[in-house]
Design a protein around this motif. Structure first.
Motif, PDB file in Angstrom:
ATOM      1  N   PHE A  33      16.342   0.506 -16.151  1.00 48.70           N
ATOM      2  CA  PHE A  33      15.053   1.182 -16.120  1.00 48.70           C
ATOM      3  C   PHE A  33      14.234   0.752 -14.911  1.00 48.70           C
ATOM      4  O   PHE A  33      13.471   1.550 -14.357  1.00 48.70           O
ATOM      5  N   LEU A  40      13.283   7.387  -9.456  1.00 44.52           N
ATOM      6  CA  LEU A  40      12.306   8.431  -9.774  1.00 44.52           C
ATOM      7  C   LEU A  40      11.437   8.751  -8.564  1.00 44.52           C
ATOM      8  O   LEU A  40      11.252   9.921  -8.205  1.00 44.52           O
ATOM      9  N   ILE A  44      11.318  12.261  -6.673  1.00 41.20           N
ATOM     10  CA  ILE A  44      10.097  13.058  -6.500  1.00 41.20           C
ATOM     11  C   ILE A  44       9.958  13.475  -5.041  1.00 41.20           C
ATOM     12  O   ILE A  44       9.748  14.658  -4.727  1.00 41.20           O
TER      13      ILE A  44
ATOM     14  N   PHE B 111      10.275   3.434 -21.258  1.00 37.76           N
ATOM     15  CA  PHE B 111      10.691   3.285 -19.865  1.00 37.76           C
ATOM     16  C   PHE B 111       9.845   2.208 -19.182  1.00 37.76           C
ATOM     17  O   PHE B 111      10.369   1.234 -18.616  1.00 37.76           O
ATOM     18  N   ILE B 173       4.807  10.848 -15.529  1.00 37.83           N
ATOM     19  CA  ILE B 173       4.885  10.148 -14.238  1.00 37.83           C
ATOM     20  C   ILE B 173       3.559   9.448 -13.928  1.00 37.83           C
ATOM     21  O   ILE B 173       3.532   8.425 -13.263  1.00 37.83           O
ATOM     22  N   LEU B 176       3.588   6.344 -16.591  1.00 38.27           N
ATOM     23  CA  LEU B 176       4.612   5.320 -16.372  1.00 38.27           C
ATOM     24  C   LEU B 176       4.154   4.098 -15.560  1.00 38.27           C
ATOM     25  O   LEU B 176       4.264   2.969 -16.035  1.00 38.27           O
ATOM     26  N   MET B 180       3.745   0.295 -16.894  1.00 37.82           N
ATOM     27  CA  MET B 180       4.641  -0.725 -16.353  1.00 37.82           C
ATOM     28  C   MET B 180       3.861  -1.907 -15.801  1.00 37.82           C
ATOM     29  O   MET B 180       4.137  -3.062 -16.131  1.00 37.82           O
TER      30      MET B 180
END
Lengths: 321, 308
Positions: A33, A40, A44, B111, B173, B176, B180
């Motif tokens: 992750f 990710l 993008i 995540f 997005i 996240l 995090m």
């Protein structure tokens, strides 16, 4: 003496094979992750970039210098939007930055009793919690009618200045920038307050001990010491202002022209995307992706500069401890 | 202040006559230019702060006055009215906001927490962790509309329709990196002693993390989650061309466009009909109320343990 039945001597024991396996798997999972975050971000950028490629080949650098946006003639240029984005953000930054630093000073230099200081800090945070679309609505029904009078007066009396040479017809650069300044204020206030709080007490006390007044201390000691942090806050706020969409889409007027007049309607990259994306055809989507890429590049550069300044600011502070 | 004859003169005076040392006026007086300047600056700064906070109160006042007008049962149970119609409510948009944000949370929260565990525990100090942290910071700075553009390209174009899922991807997005980075902070705050005690008893890293570190860090992690979700709720730009809008109730179709409060406010804000504008204010009131409640609840979670 009756001896107690021998129980497990200790509650500790080495992990079983299954536990070791689960451990490996879980560590692996977190690793995956973590990597996924990098993937990710890359995805993008790739996705926006790859959809923009056709338009990039078609329009090239003319896209950045062109001034028309006409989907019917398939003519696309974003210079007015780029200028509008920078112009509104800069005005917002001047107003919001000044007010934000003022708030940070009030909240960090012992102007208020601790209880009030804490309360006001929370109120500033609430300011950041209000959704931008609500600020947009407020802008339409409060800011535009409020600035109309003063705008009219400025146009009448100072109309020879390029900033005031049109009338305010409703939405325009000024109301959009004012609302934007409210939205960047909490960022500036919070980060520069952090920087001012981080100034070691002994520096302030030394200044007071030399007989400096409160403001001589603030201007001569606190602000210079915290300057890198404040500057970083301003740059990060600038990055936020550049990408802010809703308040601008609702207030800036969405006219694909750029003028220096504060009262003329304009447009920004983000609000161009917001307004044109929902009903864009295939060709226009490509051009919009290109515009998104331009916006990504601008905000990325500004944010990286801001972060670097913040990192340098905190390492400079460490030397003072 | 040292007398003009020097320190020696003052000392000599001490043996005979009482010393006369010229002490500056210690009383604060506004006649003193420096004090006056200081006072003026204070007034200016405090005034600026009050000005800075005025918009918040103005917004809240208008929300209560204009939005409160329509507050009633029908607001929550009815569908948005069409152009020129009277009555109606924002029921489907409230449901839609909760569905979209909930879905975004499902995508982003596990995540974010797993990646945060890597950052704070297993990968701490590694080069990968540095790059991950940097990526997360770049994502926080990314304009929200760009996440919408991404979701459009990655979901809408691929599936061929605007959908709740696309909206949720765009919002996730945004959620996240906040989850995090706050979770990483929270995990780092857990005292080393606790982890060492677990490891000393033979617990594996995983057991230590899941049974000791995470439960201890949980309030702070939840604060981060709730703050990020409250931010996602108010986001409009990423939803405009992903979730789009729907005039109907949500019936479980995650692959279809869905109504949200934020997009409803945007759509109705430019409406020429008073009824729709009133509903935009009412929707703003509901949205701000939800956002503030989640926000304050999130903050309360971490404040409580501090007082103990």
């Amino acid at each position: 003496m009756s001896s107690a039945p021998p129980r497990a001597v200790t509650i500790s024991r080495p992990p079983s094979a299954r536990e070791i396996f689960v451990n490996r798997a879980f560590r692996g999972l977190t690793h995956v992750f973590a990597w996924a975050t990098i993937v990710l971000l890359a995805y993008i950028l790739f996705e926006i970039g790859s959809l923009a490629v056709p338009a990039m080949n078609e329009y090239g650098a003319d896209f950045v210098t062109g001034t028309t946006w006409d989907a019917n003639r398939e003519e696309f240029g974003v210079l007015p939007e780029i200028m509008g984005t920078l112009y509104t953000s800069l005005i917002a930054l001047v107003i919001g930055g000044a007010l934000g630093v003022a708030v940070a000073i009030v909240l960090s230099q012992g102007f208020l009793p601790p209880v009030l200081e804490h309360l006001m800090k929370n109120i500033v945070e609430l300011l950041a919690a209000i959704p931008s679309v609500v600020y947009g609505l407020w802008g339409i029904f409060v800011v535009i009618p409020t600035v109309r009078g003063p705008a009219e007066w400025l146009h009448e009396h100072l109309g020879f200045l390029p900033f005031f040479d049109t009338r305010l017809s409703g939405p325009g650069i000024l109301p959009a920038s004012l609302v934007l300044s409210i939205m960047v204020l909490p960022t500036v206030a919070a980060i520069s307050r952090e920087a001012m709080v981080a100034v070691p007490h002994k520096l302030r006390e030394a200044a007071f001990g030399l007989g400096a007044t409160r403001w001589e201390t603030i201007l001569g000691v606190v602000l210079p010491t915290a300057s890198a942090g404040i500057f970083g806050a301003v740059v990060l706020a600038f990055g936020r202002a550049l990408g802010e969409t809703m308040a601008l889409a609702m207030l800036v007027g969405n006219a694909n022209v750029f003028g220096w007049s504060l009262f003329s309607p304009g447009n920004t990259l983000a609000s161009l995307l917001a307004n044109h994306f929902p009903e864009a055809g295939r060709v226009e989507v490509g051009a919009l992706m290109y515009a998104a890429l331009v916006l990504t590049a601008i905000t990325l550069i500004v944010n990286v500069i801001g972060s670097l300044i913040m990192i340098r600011a905190s390492s400079k502070m460490q030397g003072l401890r | 202040m040292i007398p003009p004859e020097g320190i020696g003169a003052a000392r000599r005076g001490a043996t005979g006559d009482p010393p006369r040392i010229d002490v500056p006026d210690l009383e604060r007086s506004l006649k003193n230019v420096r004090t006056l300047f200081s006072a003026l600056m204070s007034v200016v700064t405090v005034t600026a702060s009050v000005v800075a906070l005025y918009p918040l109160f103005s917004v809240l006042y208008l929300l209560i006055v204009r939005g409160g007008r329509r507050l009633g049962l029908s607001l929550f149970t009815e569908l948005p009215p069409g152009a020129g119609m009277i009555g109606g409510g924002i029921g489907n948009a409230i449901v839609g906001t909760l569905v979209t944000v909930g879905l975004a949370a499902v995508l982003a929260v596990p995540f974010g927490i797993l990646a945060a565990i890597y950052l704070a525990e297993y990968g701490d100090g590694s080069r990968v962790a540095g790059v991950v942290r940097f990526s997360a910071k770049v994502l926080t700075g990314m304009p929200s509309i760009l996440t919408g553009v991404f979701a459009y390209a990655a979901v809408v174009v691929v599936t061929g329709s605007f959908s709740a899922v696309a909206g949720a991807v765009a919002l996730s997005i945004l959620v996240l990196p906040i989850v995090m980075l706050t979770a990483e902070e929270a995990i780092r705050m857990v005292p080393h002693k606790m982890k060492e005690a677990a490891i000393g008893m033979g617990a594996t890293d995983t057991q230590t993390t899941l049974r000791v570190t995470l439960p201890t860090a949980m309030p702070a992690i939840l604060t981060g989650v709730m703050l990020s979700l409250s931010r996602a709720m108010g986001e409009t730009a990423p939803l405009l061309f992903t979730a789009l809008f729907s005039d109907f109730w949500f019936e479980g179709g995650l692959g279809e466009p869905i109504a949200t409060l934020a997009v409803l406010i945007y759509n109705f804000s430019g409406s020429p009909f008073d009824n729709q504008i009133d509903l935009a204010w009412a929707a703003s009131l509901v949205l701000v109320a939800i956002v503030l409640v989640i926000n304050l609840a999130g903050q309360a979670l971490t404040k409580r343990p501090e007082r103990r």
